[in-house]
Motif scaffolding. Structure first.
Motif, PDB file in Angstrom:
ATOM      1  N   ARG A 142     182.507  84.479  85.649  1.00 12.30           N
ATOM      2  CA  ARG A 142     182.152  83.973  84.320  1.00 12.30           C
ATOM      3  C   ARG A 142     180.736  83.429  84.351  1.00 12.30           C
ATOM      4  NH1 ARG A 142     186.609  86.450  83.429  1.00 12.30           N
ATOM      5  NH2 ARG A 142     188.136  85.509  82.040  1.00 12.30           N
ATOM      6  N   LEU A 143     179.856  84.089  83.627  1.00  6.25           N
ATOM      7  CA  LEU A 143     178.476  83.633  83.533  1.00  6.25           C
ATOM      8  C   LEU A 143     178.345  82.690  82.343  1.00  6.25           C
ATOM      9  CD1 LEU A 143     176.732  87.068  84.145  1.00  6.25           C
ATOM     10  CD2 LEU A 143     177.141  85.228  85.804  1.00  6.25           C
ATOM     11  N   PRO A 144     177.554  81.628  82.478  1.00  4.24           N
ATOM     12  CA  PRO A 144     177.426  80.668  81.376  1.00  4.24           C
ATOM     13  C   PRO A 144     177.025  81.314  80.046  1.00  4.24           C
ATOM     14  CG  PRO A 144     176.436  79.770  83.350  1.00  4.24           C
ATOM     15  CD  PRO A 144     176.802  81.197  83.663  1.00  4.24           C
ATOM     16  N   GLU A 145     176.164  82.308  80.092  1.00  6.15           N
ATOM     17  CA  GLU A 145     175.710  82.942  78.848  1.00  6.15           C
ATOM     18  C   GLU A 145     176.788  83.815  78.200  1.00  6.15           C
ATOM     19  OE1 GLU A 145     174.074  85.035  82.466  1.00  6.15           O
ATOM     20  OE2 GLU A 145     173.925  83.007  81.718  1.00  6.15           O
ATOM     21  N   GLU A 146     177.912  84.028  78.891  1.00  2.81           N
ATOM     22  CA  GLU A 146     179.018  84.806  78.336  1.00  2.81           C
ATOM     23  C   GLU A 146     180.161  83.922  77.838  1.00  2.81           C
ATOM     24  OE1 GLU A 146     179.959  87.227  81.712  1.00  2.81           O
ATOM     25  OE2 GLU A 146     178.524  88.776  81.152  1.00  2.81           O
ATOM     26  N   ALA A 147     179.979  82.623  77.853  1.00  2.00           N
ATOM     27  CA  ALA A 147     181.056  81.700  77.481  1.00  2.00           C
ATOM     28  C   ALA A 147     181.560  81.950  76.065  1.00  2.00           C
ATOM     29  CB  ALA A 147     180.592  80.252  77.630  1.00  2.00           C
ATOM     30  N   SER A 148     180.682  82.257  75.143  1.00  2.00           N
ATOM     31  CA  SER A 148     181.123  82.455  73.758  1.00  2.00           C
ATOM     32  C   SER A 148     182.091  83.625  73.652  1.00  2.00           C
ATOM     33  CB  SER A 148     179.928  82.651  72.824  1.00  2.00           C
ATOM     34  OG  SER A 148     179.236  83.843  73.141  1.00  2.00           O
ATOM     35  N   HIS A 149     181.888  84.656  74.459  1.00  2.00           N
ATOM     36  CA  HIS A 149     182.778  85.826  74.445  1.00  2.00           C
ATOM     37  C   HIS A 149     184.193  85.420  74.859  1.00  2.00           C
ATOM     38  CE1 HIS A 149     183.888  90.064  74.836  1.00  2.00           C
ATOM     39  NE2 HIS A 149     184.469  89.729  75.977  1.00  2.00           N
ATOM     40  N   ASP A 150     184.319  84.701  75.975  1.00  2.00           N
ATOM     41  CA  ASP A 150     185.638  84.270  76.441  1.00  2.00           C
ATOM     42  C   ASP A 150     186.253  83.254  75.485  1.00  2.00           C
ATOM     43  OD1 ASP A 150     185.752  85.926  78.667  1.00  2.00           O
ATOM     44  OD2 ASP A 150     184.903  84.428  80.010  1.00  2.00           O
ATOM     45  N   LEU A 151     185.461  82.349  74.945  1.00  2.00           N
ATOM     46  CA  LEU A 151     185.993  81.372  73.984  1.00  2.00           C
ATOM     47  C   LEU A 151     186.587  82.088  72.772  1.00  2.00           C
ATOM     48  CD1 LEU A 151     183.234  78.624  74.148  1.00  2.00           C
ATOM     49  CD2 LEU A 151     185.642  78.352  74.809  1.00  2.00           C
ATOM     50  N   SER A 152     185.908  83.124  72.297  1.00  2.00           N
ATOM     51  CA  SER A 152     186.405  83.882  71.157  1.00  2.00           C
ATOM     52  C   SER A 152     187.770  84.494  71.457  1.00  2.00           C
ATOM     53  CB  SER A 152     185.397  84.978  70.793  1.00  2.00           C
ATOM     54  OG  SER A 152     185.910  85.801  69.778  1.00  2.00           O
ATOM     55  N   HIS A 153     187.923  85.056  72.649  1.00  2.00           N
ATOM     56  CA  HIS A 153     189.208  85.647  73.019  1.00  2.00           C
ATOM     57  C   HIS A 153     190.289  84.582  73.202  1.00  2.00           C
ATOM     58  CE1 HIS A 153     188.167  89.840  73.253  1.00  2.00           C
ATOM     59  NE2 HIS A 153     187.081  89.540  73.925  1.00  2.00           N
ATOM     60  N   LEU A 154     189.936  83.455  73.776  1.00  2.00           N
ATOM     61  CA  LEU A 154     190.920  82.390  73.970  1.00  2.00           C
ATOM     62  C   LEU A 154     191.420  81.837  72.644  1.00  2.00           C
ATOM     63  CD1 LEU A 154     189.380  80.596  77.054  1.00  2.00           C
ATOM     64  CD2 LEU A 154     191.547  81.841  76.980  1.00  2.00           C
ATOM     65  N   VAL A 155     190.555  81.805  71.637  1.00  5.35           N
ATOM     66  CA  VAL A 155     190.972  81.339  70.312  1.00  5.35           C
ATOM     67  C   VAL A 155     192.130  82.193  69.807  1.00  5.35           C
ATOM     68  CG1 VAL A 155     190.260  81.224  67.886  1.00  5.35           C
ATOM     69  CG2 VAL A 155     188.796  80.262  69.653  1.00  5.35           C
ATOM     70  N   GLY A 156     192.043  83.506  69.987  1.00  4.13           N
ATOM     71  CA  GLY A 156     193.126  84.388  69.553  1.00  4.13           C
ATOM     72  C   GLY A 156     194.425  84.088  70.266  1.00  4.13           C
ATOM     73  N   VAL A 157     194.355  83.858  71.570  1.00  6.70           N
ATOM     74  CA  VAL A 157     195.554  83.544  72.354  1.00  6.70           C
ATOM     75  C   VAL A 157     196.137  82.202  71.897  1.00  6.70           C
ATOM     76  CG1 VAL A 157     196.467  83.072  74.665  1.00  6.70           C
ATOM     77  CG2 VAL A 157     194.753  84.880  74.334  1.00  6.70           C
ATOM     78  N   PHE A 158     195.286  81.213  71.699  1.00  5.73           N
ATOM     79  CA  PHE A 158     195.772  79.900  71.273  1.00  5.73           C
ATOM     80  C   PHE A 158     196.380  79.955  69.875  1.00  5.73           C
ATOM     81  CE2 PHE A 158     192.706  78.077  74.493  1.00  5.73           C
ATOM     82  CZ  PHE A 158     193.710  77.737  75.365  1.00  5.73           C
ATOM     83  N   ASP A 173     192.787  90.123  73.841  1.00  7.13           N
ATOM     84  CA  ASP A 173     192.302  88.780  74.179  1.00  7.13           C
ATOM     85  C   ASP A 173     192.778  88.367  75.565  1.00  7.13           C
ATOM     86  OD1 ASP A 173     191.091  88.525  71.671  1.00  7.13           O
ATOM     87  OD2 ASP A 173     192.852  87.580  70.789  1.00  7.13           O
ATOM     88  N   LEU A 174     194.057  88.615  75.845  1.00  6.24           N
ATOM     89  CA  LEU A 174     194.600  88.281  77.165  1.00  6.24           C
ATOM     90  C   LEU A 174     193.917  89.083  78.260  1.00  6.24           C
ATOM     91  CD1 LEU A 174     198.378  88.005  76.299  1.00  6.24           C
ATOM     92  CD2 LEU A 174     196.939  86.169  77.211  1.00  6.24           C
ATOM     93  N   ALA A 175     193.707  90.365  78.022  1.00  5.96           N
ATOM     94  CA  ALA A 175     193.057  91.218  79.016  1.00  5.96           C
ATOM     95  C   ALA A 175     191.633  90.754  79.297  1.00  5.96           C
ATOM     96  CB  ALA A 175     193.057  92.675  78.543  1.00  5.96           C
ATOM     97  N   GLU A 176     190.917  90.379  78.270  1.00  7.81           N
ATOM     98  CA  GLU A 176     189.513  89.983  78.420  1.00  7.81           C
ATOM     99  C   GLU A 176     189.338  88.588  79.009  1.00  7.81           C
ATOM    100  OE1 GLU A 176     186.410  91.454  77.852  1.00  7.81           O
ATOM    101  OE2 GLU A 176     187.591  93.294  77.808  1.00  7.81           O
ATOM    102  N   ALA A 177     190.078  87.620  78.500  1.00 15.41           N
ATOM    103  CA  ALA A 177     189.819  86.223  78.864  1.00 15.41           C
ATOM    104  C   ALA A 177     190.705  85.690  79.977  1.00 15.41           C
ATOM    105  CB  ALA A 177     189.965  85.333  77.632  1.00 15.41           C
ATOM    106  N   VAL A 178     191.889  86.254  80.139  1.00 18.37           N
ATOM    107  CA  VAL A 178     192.828  85.698  81.113  1.00 18.37           C
ATOM    108  C   VAL A 178     192.979  86.595  82.330  1.00 18.37           C
ATOM    109  CG1 VAL A 178     195.209  84.939  81.457  1.00 18.37           C
ATOM    110  CG2 VAL A 178     194.057  84.454  79.294  1.00 18.37           C
ATOM    111  N   HIS A 179     193.250  87.870  82.095  1.00 18.02           N
ATOM    112  CA  HIS A 179     193.554  88.773  83.203  1.00 18.02           C
ATOM    113  C   HIS A 179     192.315  89.387  83.848  1.00 18.02           C
ATOM    114  CE1 HIS A 179     197.679  88.192  82.254  1.00 18.02           C
ATOM    115  NE2 HIS A 179     197.567  88.737  81.065  1.00 18.02           N
ATOM    116  N   ASN A 180     191.202  89.368  83.163  1.00 14.50           N
ATOM    117  CA  ASN A 180     189.967  89.915  83.710  1.00 14.50           C
ATOM    118  C   ASN A 180     189.321  88.827  84.582  1.00 14.50           C
ATOM    119  OD1 ASN A 180     187.440  90.940  84.259  1.00 14.50           O
ATOM    120  ND2 ASN A 180     187.087  91.678  82.181  1.00 14.50           N
ATOM    121  N   GLU A 181     189.348  89.030  85.869  1.00 14.66           N
ATOM    122  CA  GLU A 181     188.888  87.987  86.791  1.00 14.66           C
ATOM    123  C   GLU A 181     187.429  88.162  87.204  1.00 14.66           C
ATOM    124  OE1 GLU A 181     191.669  87.382  89.970  1.00 14.66           O
ATOM    125  OE2 GLU A 181     193.348  87.264  88.597  1.00 14.66           O
ATOM    126  N   HIS A 182     186.617  88.720  86.306  1.00 17.85           N
ATOM    127  CA  HIS A 182     185.197  88.849  86.616  1.00 17.85           C
ATOM    128  C   HIS A 182     184.549  87.462  86.672  1.00 17.85           C
ATOM    129  CE1 HIS A 182     184.956  88.400  82.229  1.00 17.85           C
ATOM    130  NE2 HIS A 182     183.712  88.010  82.422  1.00 17.85           N
TER     131      HIS A 182
END
Length: 100
Positions: free
Chosen positions: A75-91, A64-73
């Motif tokens: 962020r496209l609006p249509e990919e928001a659900s992917h990052d939100l899912s990873h952030l939920v795990g971190v939170f 989750d950290l690698a995908e949502a926090v450390h991956n500095e690609h």
């Protein structure tokens, strides 16, 4: 069926900043998380009140950290659900740490 709920992204952002500030005061500016794997309930099942969830998967905080926090690609609006899912795990891991 329940009435729809409207959420202001600005209000949510402000609440998140307040919560992260409080978490930082409690745990410090960097938190060592003693756990990596956790049970994850797919979002489709979490909001389906017609029956009990049948599917659990495994999430991984380090992923989750690698995908949502450390991956500095970008962020496209249509990919928001992917990052939100990873952030939920971190939170959830931070929540667990803050309860200890």
């Amino acid at each position: 069926m329940a009435e729809p709920v409207t959420v202001s992204i600005a209000d949510l952002r402000a609440a998140l900043v307040r919560t992260l500030d409080a978490t930082e005061k409690r745990l410090g500016p960097e938190v060592t998380l003693d756990m990596d794997y956790y049970w994850h309930l797919p979002v489709e099942e979490a909001f389906n009140m017609a029956g009990e969830p049948q599917t659990f998967t495994v999430g991984q905080v380090s992923d989750d950290l690698a995908e949502a926090v450390h991956n500095e690609h970008e962020r496209l609006p249509e990919e928001a659900s992917h990052d939100l899912s990873h952030l939920v795990g971190v939170f959830r891991a931070l929540e667990f740490a803050a309860r200890s």
